[in-house]
Design an enzyme around this catalytic site. Sequence first.
Site, mmCIF file in Angstrom:
data_model
loop_
_atom_site.group_PDB
_atom_site.id
_atom_site.type_symbol
_atom_site.label_atom_id
_atom_site.label_comp_id
_atom_site.label_asym_id
_atom_site.label_seq_id
_atom_site.Cartn_x
_atom_site.Cartn_y
_atom_site.Cartn_z
ATOM 1 N N ARG A 15 0.829 -1.207 0.000
ATOM 2 C CA ARG A 15 0.000 0.000 0.000
ATOM 3 C C ARG A 15 0.862 1.256 0.000
ATOM 4 N NH1 ARG A 15 -2.342 -3.563 3.264
ATOM 5 N NH2 ARG A 15 -1.201 -2.774 5.076
ATOM 6 N N GLU A 37 11.052 -5.539 -5.179
ATOM 7 C CA GLU A 37 10.198 -6.482 -4.472
ATOM 8 C C GLU A 37 11.042 -7.691 -4.067
ATOM 9 O OE1 GLU A 37 7.821 -7.227 -2.802
ATOM 10 O OE2 GLU A 37 6.576 -5.435 -3.010
ATOM 11 N N ARG A 38 10.499 -8.504 -3.171
ATOM 12 C CA ARG A 38 11.243 -9.664 -2.691
ATOM 13 C C ARG A 38 11.339 -10.723 -3.789
ATOM 14 N NH1 ARG A 38 6.185 -9.601 -0.778
ATOM 15 N NH2 ARG A 38 4.883 -11.466 -1.050
ATOM 16 N N HIS A 158 -4.945 2.081 13.835
ATOM 17 C CA HIS A 158 -4.516 1.817 12.463
ATOM 18 C C HIS A 158 -5.382 0.713 11.850
ATOM 19 C CE1 HIS A 158 -0.854 3.958 13.740
ATOM 20 N NE2 HIS A 158 -0.707 4.226 12.450
ATOM 21 N N LYS A 162 -1.951 -3.789 9.878
ATOM 22 C CA LYS A 162 -0.700 -3.365 10.526
ATOM 23 C C LYS A 162 -0.197 -4.457 11.461
ATOM 24 C CE LYS A 162 1.503 0.567 12.834
ATOM 25 N NZ LYS A 162 2.591 0.605 11.819
ATOM 26 N N GLY A 168 5.081 3.008 15.335
ATOM 27 C CA GLY A 168 6.301 3.804 15.433
ATOM 28 C C GLY A 168 6.013 5.227 15.857
ATOM 29 N N THR A 169 4.893 5.757 15.390
ATOM 30 C CA THR A 169 4.517 7.121 15.768
ATOM 31 C C THR A 169 4.175 7.204 17.251
ATOM 32 O OG1 THR A 169 3.665 7.506 13.548
ATOM 33 C CG2 THR A 169 2.941 9.022 15.272
#
Length: 269
Positions: A15, A37-38, A158, A162, A168-169
Amino acid sequence: MTHIPGIVITGASGRMGQMLVRTVTDSDKVRLVGALERPGHDWIGRDVGEAMGGQALGVAVTDDPLEAFAQAQAVIDFTAPAATLGFAALAAQARCVHVIGTTGMTAEQIAALEPAARHAVIVRAGNMSLGVNLLVQLTKKVAAALDEDFDIEVIEAHHHHKVDAPSGTALMLGEAAAEGRGVRLDDVADRARDGITGARTRGDIGFHAIRGGDIVGEHDVLFAAPGERIVLRHVASDRAVFARGALKAALWGQGKAPGHYDMVDVLGL
């Protein structure tokens, strides 16, 4: 003619990765030169624009980061901690600015970025938006102004995809509150309340994570004392705010001395 920095987007199919691809290609200040990408991903070898359901952009998705970084001046990376550590070493080798929006990194993983930061610019933040970084500064100031009669709680919400909590915020906000009070967050953080917990410990900073639907990101810092409450709040309704901040960081990092920076540096807060 002014040189236009080339940007590589890691995790291009996600996303945030797709939002970053759109943001970079819509900008006249940068150009998209790589999409990662992986290995084994079904986008490998496809034009990233077509893989996203749009027009061809002339950039094929690859699983070779070193080849992609060799063409770039900056890498924007919202992936996972283990992947980010690998990208940091390769970005430093290529002398690319490495913008890291990856969350869920441990203190040990963050410390492991330092060898790369000796050779290249790293800009890392739990949130790239201007509004959140202003909220961080406000949180620090309010926490410094109020004594422990005011309990501090950080509440975040979120989308249900997630994978890490607290966000993290939320941790940035908790760190700011702890710094404002002159304490270590690790010494006062309360991340789990369930069952008979007893009374709240004076001076603790509590964290609460909500997961549901397609919530982009909401963060509240509550300062609660007997008889009054203060709430500082930020709501993100569009991931584009994070992408724009990351792009700003990538441009800011051009020509800077190697080091480990954050959005406070980028925004001059």
